[in-house]
Write a protein that holds these residues in place. Sequence first.
Motif, short mmCIF file in Angstrom:
data_model
loop_
_atom_site.label_atom_id
_atom_site.label_comp_id
_atom_site.label_asym_id
_atom_site.label_seq_id
_atom_site.Cartn_x
_atom_site.Cartn_y
_atom_site.Cartn_z
N SER A 114 -65.46 71.82 -71.10
CA SER A 114 -65.36 72.11 -69.67
C SER A 114 -65.23 73.60 -69.41
O SER A 114 -65.78 74.12 -68.42
CB SER A 114 -64.16 71.37 -69.07
OG SER A 114 -64.30 69.96 -69.23
N VAL A 115 -64.49 74.29 -70.26
CA VAL A 115 -64.27 75.73 -70.04
C VAL A 115 -65.26 76.59 -70.82
O VAL A 115 -65.23 77.82 -70.67
CB VAL A 115 -62.83 76.10 -70.45
CG1 VAL A 115 -61.82 75.32 -69.65
CG2 VAL A 115 -62.60 75.90 -71.95
N ALA A 116 -66.12 75.97 -71.64
CA ALA A 116 -67.03 76.76 -72.48
C ALA A 116 -68.00 77.56 -71.64
O ALA A 116 -68.21 78.77 -71.89
CB ALA A 116 -67.78 75.84 -73.43
N CYS A 117 -68.61 76.94 -70.65
CA CYS A 117 -69.61 77.61 -69.82
C CYS A 117 -69.00 78.81 -69.10
O CYS A 117 -69.54 79.92 -69.12
CB CYS A 117 -70.22 76.62 -68.84
SG CYS A 117 -71.49 77.33 -67.76
N TRP A 118 -67.85 78.59 -68.46
CA TRP A 118 -67.20 79.66 -67.71
C TRP A 118 -66.71 80.78 -68.64
O TRP A 118 -66.84 81.97 -68.32
CB TRP A 118 -66.05 79.09 -66.91
CG TRP A 118 -65.28 80.13 -66.13
CD1 TRP A 118 -64.09 80.70 -66.43
CD2 TRP A 118 -65.70 80.74 -64.90
NE1 TRP A 118 -63.72 81.61 -65.49
CE2 TRP A 118 -64.70 81.66 -64.53
CE3 TRP A 118 -66.82 80.60 -64.08
CZ2 TRP A 118 -64.77 82.42 -63.37
CZ3 TRP A 118 -66.90 81.37 -62.93
CH2 TRP A 118 -65.90 82.26 -62.59
N THR A 119 -66.17 80.42 -69.79
CA THR A 119 -65.65 81.42 -70.72
C THR A 119 -66.77 82.29 -71.28
O THR A 119 -66.64 83.53 -71.36
CB THR A 119 -64.91 80.73 -71.88
OG1 THR A 119 -63.88 79.90 -71.35
CG2 THR A 119 -64.31 81.75 -72.82
N ILE A 120 -67.88 81.68 -71.68
CA ILE A 120 -69.01 82.44 -72.20
C ILE A 120 -69.57 83.37 -71.13
O ILE A 120 -69.88 84.54 -71.39
CB ILE A 120 -70.09 81.48 -72.72
CG1 ILE A 120 -69.57 80.70 -73.94
CG2 ILE A 120 -71.36 82.24 -73.10
CD1 ILE A 120 -70.51 79.61 -74.41
N CYS A 121 -69.68 82.88 -69.91
CA CYS A 121 -70.21 83.69 -68.81
C CYS A 121 -69.31 84.89 -68.54
O CYS A 121 -69.78 86.03 -68.40
CB CYS A 121 -70.36 82.84 -67.56
SG CYS A 121 -70.85 83.76 -66.09
N MET A 122 -67.99 84.67 -68.47
CA MET A 122 -67.06 85.76 -68.18
C MET A 122 -67.02 86.78 -69.32
O MET A 122 -66.87 87.98 -69.08
CB MET A 122 -65.66 85.19 -67.94
CG MET A 122 -65.51 84.41 -66.64
SD MET A 122 -65.75 85.42 -65.16
CE MET A 122 -67.44 85.00 -64.72
N SER A 123 -67.17 86.31 -70.55
CA SER A 123 -67.18 87.24 -71.69
C SER A 123 -68.40 88.14 -71.65
O SER A 123 -68.31 89.36 -71.87
CB SER A 123 -67.14 86.45 -73.00
OG SER A 123 -65.97 85.68 -73.10
N VAL A 124 -69.56 87.57 -71.35
CA VAL A 124 -70.79 88.38 -71.25
C VAL A 124 -70.69 89.33 -70.06
O VAL A 124 -71.11 90.50 -70.14
CB VAL A 124 -72.02 87.46 -71.13
CG1 VAL A 124 -73.28 88.29 -70.93
CG2 VAL A 124 -72.16 86.60 -72.37
#
Length: 231
Positions: A114-124
């Motif tokens: 659930s948090v993978a998409c948001w976490t990857i986006c915020m890291s990039v």
Amino acid sequence: MTARYSIEVFACSYFGIALTLQGYVNSIVDCTIVAFYGQCELQLKLLRYNLEHLTDLDDVDLQEGTINENTLSYIDDNLIKKRLVHCVKHHQKIIWFLSETQSISNEFVTLQLSVACWTICMSVYKLVTVDMFSGEFFLTIGYLNCMLMQFFMYCYHGSQVLVESEFIAESAYCSNWVDISPRSRRLLLIFMMCCTRPLVICAAKIVPINLESYLAVLKASYTLFTILHKK
């Protein structure tokens, strides 16, 4: 001043140790769940091997007379039935083990995805805003690699379980089924029909965990990053 400095050192040490232990715990949980998926994959490979060699006769079988003097006669039905029953029970055990694994890890895996998409986006997005040669840049790169690797482990082994389960019926067909009697062929056909439904590992009992889901999350992360970057 000395007391304040001591408190700051203690606080930093405490949070450093706590975060390190939390990281170890998360890694252990991830490795344990992935090991369970790998165990399912291995058992499916063993089942496929047994099905492909269902009609093989070893020296013990020949000594016990499981094949008649006439080389054109069929292999003993009792031997084939015994091996086929073992394969059926093995397949049922694999389904049970996979179901138990999902029931135990479902909440954790669902939260991770659930948090993978948001976490990857915020890291990039953060990588674009910080200096390339700063320490924060390299820390973000390391964190992003950990998230991608963690997500990839689940999706890769979930995809492997799916692929191995899809080839169970084909492995049964690859056996030398022409050497067994029509009665045993019917039993083998029934088993093949029961194995046509593949084993799918799902998050929240809805979203399949495989490489296609991995690519979908990366695509969604890039789309979200593009929207935020344009603003």
